[in-house]
Scaffold this active site. Structure first.
Site, PDB file in Angstrom:
ATOM      1  N   ASP A 152      42.363  34.165  39.337  1.00  0.00           N
ATOM      2  CA  ASP A 152      42.671  32.759  39.586  1.00  0.00           C
ATOM      3  C   ASP A 152      42.207  31.901  38.412  1.00  0.00           C
ATOM      4  O   ASP A 152      41.109  32.089  37.873  1.00  0.00           O
ATOM      5  CB  ASP A 152      41.961  32.332  40.874  1.00  0.00           C
ATOM      6  N   GLU A 198      36.760  52.117  33.310  1.00  0.00           N
ATOM      7  CA  GLU A 198      35.813  53.102  33.826  1.00  0.00           C
ATOM      8  C   GLU A 198      36.440  53.946  34.924  1.00  0.00           C
ATOM      9  O   GLU A 198      35.931  55.021  35.256  1.00  0.00           O
ATOM     10  CB  GLU A 198      34.572  52.401  34.399  1.00  0.00           C
TER      11      GLU A 198
END
Length: 563
Positions: free
Chosen positions: A217, A266
């Site tokens: 956002d 990751e």
């Protein structure tokens, strides 16, 4: 029409590919307005779980879940009090896990909203800041300033909030804090390393629970550089958006997203992200979509376009060129929780190229509701949707648009909830705010909430919802819901490389071809026209035929062909 043998598509992204997002159809769920399981009038996670089979039948690739975090609802959930929890009115972490598992079993990935520009004023860190003295470490997590005037009684600058009123609010000890949006949404200080670390913790928290991606956002507003003497609002409005503006799209915001990208990578497969960044400059917007940044950025250009062939072609061409700058795929949006539904926009007088602000400046384009041509708006919306779904890139669709819902205007002032309306009154966003696109969607023809839940809904639903309900449309082959289902099923079969080639066409008609012989033709004009030769796959409206039995394309209609 000559029937040609179908060619096999030349390329399709496998469902298990880490690049699944490049051409995905993502369905946005506004949780409080999707499905209510317990009858309190507010949609919840259990309600979403109960509708997973509906989403599977619709044929979407992913769900984007708007904020479901604890919130005082000063801004519909975008005022987050705890980034690593579920609002008790919406559910529990256990229900979130069951929802995630259910979606994944159905072959649907999950994207969640992250709100990093501001928190709720009820967030524990902001409450700690209020209880701490000036210059404290707690206050440094947010943006506090001394005021102007003899006693600091004036705000540090004359900036206005996006939802109306001033952008600075005074606290009891006399200091002021910055809030780009509502008073209840204090801006984070992204120069503070604690803020960086806490958001990395949040991203891992949800990724560890199986979340596949994040919608960011206000992605272009996190980084801020505020001099001791702040510029006036007028001075800021004249500043170029070149990476050095004090509060918008600063270059160093990319340093934040480089940290985030390390976290995303990751995981196997890497987590995805898409930026909400309302920027006109394509090169600036492309920075958010680079693989070392968020990886994708929303293209909102069609939200500012009329139903017009020239505008659509220009926007598509420009955005396909932009993807070469970033290495990402294009994104296509016609409706979301912040804008007037496109069935209504297309049923009003043209925007005539007028620029709009983020959100719903035009709400009813300044026109009385009785000037809305509902049937024309829906025809154009269906045609635009089929056009967009044929484009290369990912498509983001908003709950209820698959039912052909119009904006709901039948909401009394005392029933409205949007701070755009509450704080800005009749002068903000043309007055009505965003509640009209957030009304709980109808599932059944009858009932106190048209099947949304066992009782009423938190925003009033109009009587015309009955005819737009899932129950009403499921058995109708010509319904908007049936069109979406056919188109999404075909899109998965026909998905091809991220290119298209335009074909020449007469008048206000657009024709493009995707590799593998997939042709999309849209009539933006007012006269019925002929079509290219090929095998008809789907059309947004029933097609008439000429004297020789060949299909014709009526006004405001799109058809897909295979040649």
């Amino acid at each position: 029409m000559t029937i040609a043998p179908a060619k096999q598509p030349t390329f399709r992204i496998p469902d298990d590919s880490p690049d699944w997002w490049r051409q995905a159809v993502v369905y946005q769920i506004y949780p409080r307005s999707f499905a209510d399981s317990n009858g309190d009038g507010i949609g919840d996670l259990a309600g979403i779980i109960s509708r997973i089979d509906y989403l599977r039948q619709l044929g979407v690739d992913a769900v984007w879940l708007s904020p479901f975090y604890p919130s005082e609802l000063a801004d519909g959930g975008y005022d987050v009090a705890d980034y690593r929890a579920v609002d008790p009115r919406i559910g529990t972490l256990g229900e979130f896990d069951r929802m995630s598992e259910g979606l994944h079993r159905a072959g649907i990935r999950l994207i969640v909203d992250i709100v990093p520009n501001h928190s709720s004023d009820q967030h524990p860190w902001f409450q700690e800041a209020l209880a701490s003295p000036r210059g404290s470490a707690a206050r440094d997590r947010y943006i506090f300033r001394d005021g102007l005037g003899e006693h600091g009684e004036l705000p540090p600058a004359d900036w206005k909030g996006s939802f109306g009123g001033g952008a600075w609010t005074r606290v009891p000890d006399g200091q002021w804090y910055l809030h780009t949006f509502a008073t209840e949404q204090p801006d984070w200080n992204w120069k503070n390393p604690e803020v960086h670390a806490d958001f990395l913790k949040t991203l891992r928290f949800w990724a560890d629970r199986g979340v596949d991606g994040f919608r960011i956002d206000v992605a272009n507003a996190l980084a801020k550089d505020l001099p001791e003497v702040l510029p006036s609002a007028a001075e800021m409005a004249e500043m170029p958006l070149d990476g050095r503006h004090p509060v918008i799209d600063r270059d160093e915001v990319q340093d934040i997203y480089a940290e985030w990208r390390q976290v995303f990578n990751e995981y196997d497969p890497p987590r995805t992200a898409v930026a909400e960044a309302w920027l006109d400059d394509p090169e600036r917007r492309a920075r958010y979509a680079r693989p070392e940044s968020l990886g994708q950025a929303f293209n909102f250009d069609l939200l500012q376009a009329d139903f017009d062939a020239d505008q659509f072609r220009r926007i598509v061409t420009a955005n396909l060129e932009q993807q070469t700058m970033s290495g990402s795929s294009s994104t296509w949006v016609l409706s979301n929780h912040d804008v007037t539904r496109h069935a209504t926009r297309y049923g009003l007088a043209p925007l005539n190229g007028r620029k709009v602000k983020q959100g719903t400046e035009w709400m009813l384009d300044g026109a009385p509701a009785d000037q809305l041509d509902r049937d024309l708006g829906l025809r154009r919306a269906r045609a635009a949707t089929l056009f967009v779904l044929a484009l290369p890139g990912s498509a983001y669709i908003y709950q209820g648009e698959e039912l052909g819902l119009h904006e709901v205007t039948e909401i009394a002032d005392d029933q409205r909830q949007d701070p755009v309306f509450l704080h800005g009154g009749r002068h903000a966003y043309d007055g009505l705010g965003r509640d009209g696109c957030r009304v709980p969607i109808p599932w059944r023809r009858e009932g106190s909430s048209y099947g949304f839940g066992p009782s009423g809904a938190h925003l009033p639903q109009p009587s015309w919802f009955a005819g737009c309900s899932v129950e009403a449309e499921e058995g109708d082959e010509d319904s908007t819901l049936s069109m979406y289902r056919r188109a999404l099923a075909l899109r998965r079969e026909l998905e091809s490389s991220e290119t298209l080639s335009w074909r020449e066409a007469d008048g206000p008609v657009l024709i493009f071809e995707r590799p593998g012989g997939w042709i999309c033709v849209t009539n933006f004009g007012a006269e019925t026209v002929g079509m290219p030769r090929g095998r008809l796959l789907v059309a947004s409206e029933p097609l008439p035929r000429d004297d020789d039995g060949e299909p014709l394309l009526p006004p405001a209609t799109t058809a897909w062909l295979r040649c």
